[in-house]
Design a protein around this motif. Structure first.
Motif, PDB file in Angstrom:
ATOM      1  N   SER A  10       0.700  -1.245  -0.003  1.00 25.57           N
ATOM      2  CA  SER A  10      -0.124  -0.052   0.037  1.00 25.57           C
ATOM      3  C   SER A  10       0.940   1.196   0.041  1.00 25.57           C
ATOM      4  O   SER A  10       0.470   2.419  -0.520  1.00 25.57           O
ATOM      5  CB  SER A  10      -0.980   0.003   1.106  1.00 25.57           C
ATOM      6  OG  SER A  10      -0.584  -0.561   2.418  1.00 25.57           O
ATOM      7  N   ASP A  12       1.659   3.515   2.133  1.00 28.48           N
ATOM      8  CA  ASP A  12       1.033   4.760   2.514  1.00 28.48           C
ATOM      9  C   ASP A  12       1.660   5.434   3.566  1.00 28.48           C
ATOM     10  O   ASP A  12       1.004   5.523   4.634  1.00 28.48           O
ATOM     11  CB  ASP A  12      -0.292   4.281   2.785  1.00 28.48           C
ATOM     12  CG  ASP A  12      -1.331   5.555   3.092  1.00 28.48           C
ATOM     13  OD1 ASP A  12      -1.101   6.662   2.431  1.00 28.48           O
ATOM     14  OD2 ASP A  12      -2.073   5.404   4.032  1.00 28.48           O
ATOM     15  N   ARG A  38      -4.103  -0.211  -5.538  1.00 28.55           N
ATOM     16  CA  ARG A  38      -5.395   0.862  -5.426  1.00 28.55           C
ATOM     17  C   ARG A  38      -6.477   0.646  -4.517  1.00 28.55           C
ATOM     18  O   ARG A  38      -6.990   1.783  -3.943  1.00 28.55           O
ATOM     19  CB  ARG A  38      -6.063   0.834  -7.085  1.00 28.55           C
ATOM     20  CG  ARG A  38      -5.158   1.831  -7.981  1.00 28.55           C
ATOM     21  CD  ARG A  38      -6.126   2.031  -9.119  1.00 28.55           C
ATOM     22  NE  ARG A  38      -6.584   0.802  -9.811  1.00 28.55           N
ATOM     23  CZ  ARG A  38      -5.827   0.210 -10.781  1.00 28.55           C
ATOM     24  NH1 ARG A  38      -4.761   0.772 -11.147  1.00 28.55           N
ATOM     25  NH2 ARG A  38      -6.510  -0.899 -11.275  1.00 28.55           N
ATOM     26  N   ASN A  39      -6.961  -0.730  -4.431  1.00 26.33           N
ATOM     27  CA  ASN A  39      -7.991  -0.648  -3.512  1.00 26.33           C
ATOM     28  C   ASN A  39      -7.722  -1.529  -2.288  1.00 26.33           C
ATOM     29  O   ASN A  39      -8.154  -2.470  -2.025  1.00 26.33           O
ATOM     30  CB  ASN A  39      -9.258  -1.179  -4.148  1.00 26.33           C
ATOM     31  CG  ASN A  39      -9.031  -2.050  -5.098  1.00 26.33           C
ATOM     32  OD1 ASN A  39      -7.979  -2.706  -5.126  1.00 26.33           O
ATOM     33  ND2 ASN A  39      -9.869  -2.433  -5.986  1.00 26.33           N
ATOM     34  N   SER A  40      -6.518  -1.328  -1.555  1.00 25.65           N
ATOM     35  CA  SER A  40      -6.121  -1.743  -0.383  1.00 25.65           C
ATOM     36  C   SER A  40      -7.246  -1.659   0.589  1.00 25.65           C
ATOM     37  O   SER A  40      -8.188  -0.576   0.661  1.00 25.65           O
ATOM     38  CB  SER A  40      -4.812  -1.156   0.201  1.00 25.65           C
ATOM     39  OG  SER A  40      -5.023  -1.280   1.399  1.00 25.65           O
ATOM     40  N   GLN A  41      -7.535  -2.551   1.405  1.00 23.97           N
ATOM     41  CA  GLN A  41      -8.734  -2.453   2.379  1.00 23.97           C
ATOM     42  C   GLN A  41      -8.354  -1.353   3.636  1.00 23.97           C
ATOM     43  O   GLN A  41      -9.184  -1.070   4.361  1.00 23.97           O
ATOM     44  CB  GLN A  41      -8.784  -3.698   2.978  1.00 23.97           C
ATOM     45  CG  GLN A  41      -9.498  -4.728   2.153  1.00 23.97           C
ATOM     46  CD  GLN A  41      -9.483  -6.353   2.487  1.00 23.97           C
ATOM     47  OE1 GLN A  41      -8.906  -6.467   3.673  1.00 23.97           O
ATOM     48  NE2 GLN A  41     -10.101  -6.900   1.708  1.00 23.97           N
ATOM     49  N   ASN A  43      -7.723   2.317   5.271  1.00 24.70           N
ATOM     50  CA  ASN A  43      -8.051   3.647   4.932  1.00 24.70           C
ATOM     51  C   ASN A  43      -6.493   4.529   4.731  1.00 24.70           C
ATOM     52  O   ASN A  43      -6.033   5.049   5.449  1.00 24.70           O
ATOM     53  CB  ASN A  43      -8.592   4.123   6.309  1.00 24.70           C
ATOM     54  CG  ASN A  43      -9.941   4.677   5.984  1.00 24.70           C
ATOM     55  OD1 ASN A  43     -10.082   4.997   4.857  1.00 24.70           O
ATOM     56  ND2 ASN A  43     -10.808   4.843   7.022  1.00 24.70           N
ATOM     57  N   THR A  47      -3.833   9.656  -1.323  1.00 22.86           N
ATOM     58  CA  THR A  47      -4.268   9.103  -2.695  1.00 22.86           C
ATOM     59  C   THR A  47      -3.449   8.226  -3.326  1.00 22.86           C
ATOM     60  O   THR A  47      -2.134   8.095  -3.355  1.00 22.86           O
ATOM     61  CB  THR A  47      -4.760  10.396  -3.721  1.00 22.86           C
ATOM     62  OG1 THR A  47      -3.539  10.714  -4.150  1.00 22.86           O
ATOM     63  CG2 THR A  47      -5.756  11.091  -2.901  1.00 22.86           C
ATOM     64  N   THR A  48      -4.002   7.301  -4.337  1.00 24.74           N
ATOM     65  CA  THR A  48      -3.082   6.355  -5.083  1.00 24.74           C
ATOM     66  C   THR A  48      -1.936   7.472  -5.832  1.00 24.74           C
ATOM     67  O   THR A  48      -0.752   6.939  -5.790  1.00 24.74           O
ATOM     68  CB  THR A  48      -3.694   5.574  -6.039  1.00 24.74           C
ATOM     69  OG1 THR A  48      -4.976   5.184  -5.345  1.00 24.74           O
ATOM     70  CG2 THR A  48      -3.041   4.383  -6.776  1.00 24.74           C
ATOM     71  N   THR A  69       0.401   0.928 -10.469  1.00 25.29           N
ATOM     72  CA  THR A  69      -0.631   0.833  -9.664  1.00 25.29           C
ATOM     73  C   THR A  69      -1.349  -0.589 -10.038  1.00 25.29           C
ATOM     74  O   THR A  69      -1.309  -1.191 -11.420  1.00 25.29           O
ATOM     75  CB  THR A  69      -1.747   1.755  -9.588  1.00 25.29           C
ATOM     76  OG1 THR A  69      -2.450   1.899 -10.844  1.00 25.29           O
ATOM     77  CG2 THR A  69      -1.182   3.264  -9.098  1.00 25.29           C
ATOM     78  N   GLY A  71      -5.331  -2.979  -9.547  1.00 27.67           N
ATOM     79  CA  GLY A  71      -6.343  -3.292  -8.737  1.00 27.67           C
ATOM     80  C   GLY A  71      -6.482  -4.874  -9.156  1.00 27.67           C
ATOM     81  O   GLY A  71      -5.993  -5.429  -9.756  1.00 27.67           O
TER      82      GLY A  71
END
Ligand code: COA
Length: 163
Positions: A10, A12, A38-41, A43, A47-48, A69, A71
């Motif tokens: 992720s 992040d 892109r759609n990691s669970q 929060n 942003t990506t 990236t 998905g």
């Protein structure tokens, strides 16, 4: 044949722990694709696009690394990039069970894909993106954990002046 590996996560944000795995991975592979989920669970704070931008900034000039990236299923992405190896960093025994489960599942559904685990270097064994975000949000010093570009972006997110 070029040896290509995918390093997913992720990110992040990206930390020195991730960068350590990428640098060591480059001693094994010709090319590493850093793949931001892109759609990691989770929060995400960034942003990506922001996460990709930060990784590109800190790895500027490293021609054997590309940032992308993805998905959907990781193994489908890995196959679509013509790679056969997924790199994952292991920090502690606590990482093992989760990583083992994912690697087993990936090898069941994507027979040709191998997961390579690299032990995180000792000095980053305690690090995570979440803990860096927490320290930063409380105005702590994060110089040892992330490059300047990431520190600046984090402080901006938390509405703090650069320091
Ligand atoms: N040094 C320091 N910290 C590290 C590290 C290292 N070498 N390697 C990982 N970390 C930290 C990260 O900062 C992150 O911290 P956080 O939890 O505070 O954010 C944590 O370890 C683990 O994150 P990461 O490596 O980014 O993995 P993830 O669990 O966030 O992402 C995916 C996992 C996205 C790769 C996985 O969920 C996936 O493949 N999803 C796609 C869908 C799919 O295919 N699912 C089926 C799988 S069977």
């Amino acid at each position: 044949m070029k040896k290509i590996a995918v390093y997913p996560g992720s990110f992040d944000p990206i930390t020195y722990g991730h960068l350590d795995i990428i640098r060591r991975g480059l001693a094994i592979f010709d090319e590493i694709i850093v793949a931001v989920a892109r759609n990691s669970q989770k929060n995400a704070l960034f942003t990506t696009d922001e996460r990709v931008g930060l990784i590109q900034d800190v790895l500027k000039g490293e021609e054997r690394v590309t940032v992308d990236t993805f998905g959907g299923l990781l193994i489908d992405y890995v196959a679509s990039r013509g790679a056969h190896v997924i790199i994952r960093g292991l920090r502690a025994i606590s990482d093992f069970e989760y990583e083992f489960q994912i690697a087993q599942m990936n090898s069941c559904i994507g027979q040709e894909i191998e997961t390579l685990f690299m032990m995180t270097s000792l000095q980053y064994g305690y690090l995570s993106s979440s803990i860096v975000k927490e320290v930063c949000s409380l105005n702590g010093d994060i110089d040892k954990f992330v490059p300047l570009e990431v520190k600046t972006a984090l402080r901006q997110k938390y509405g703090m002046a650069a320091k």
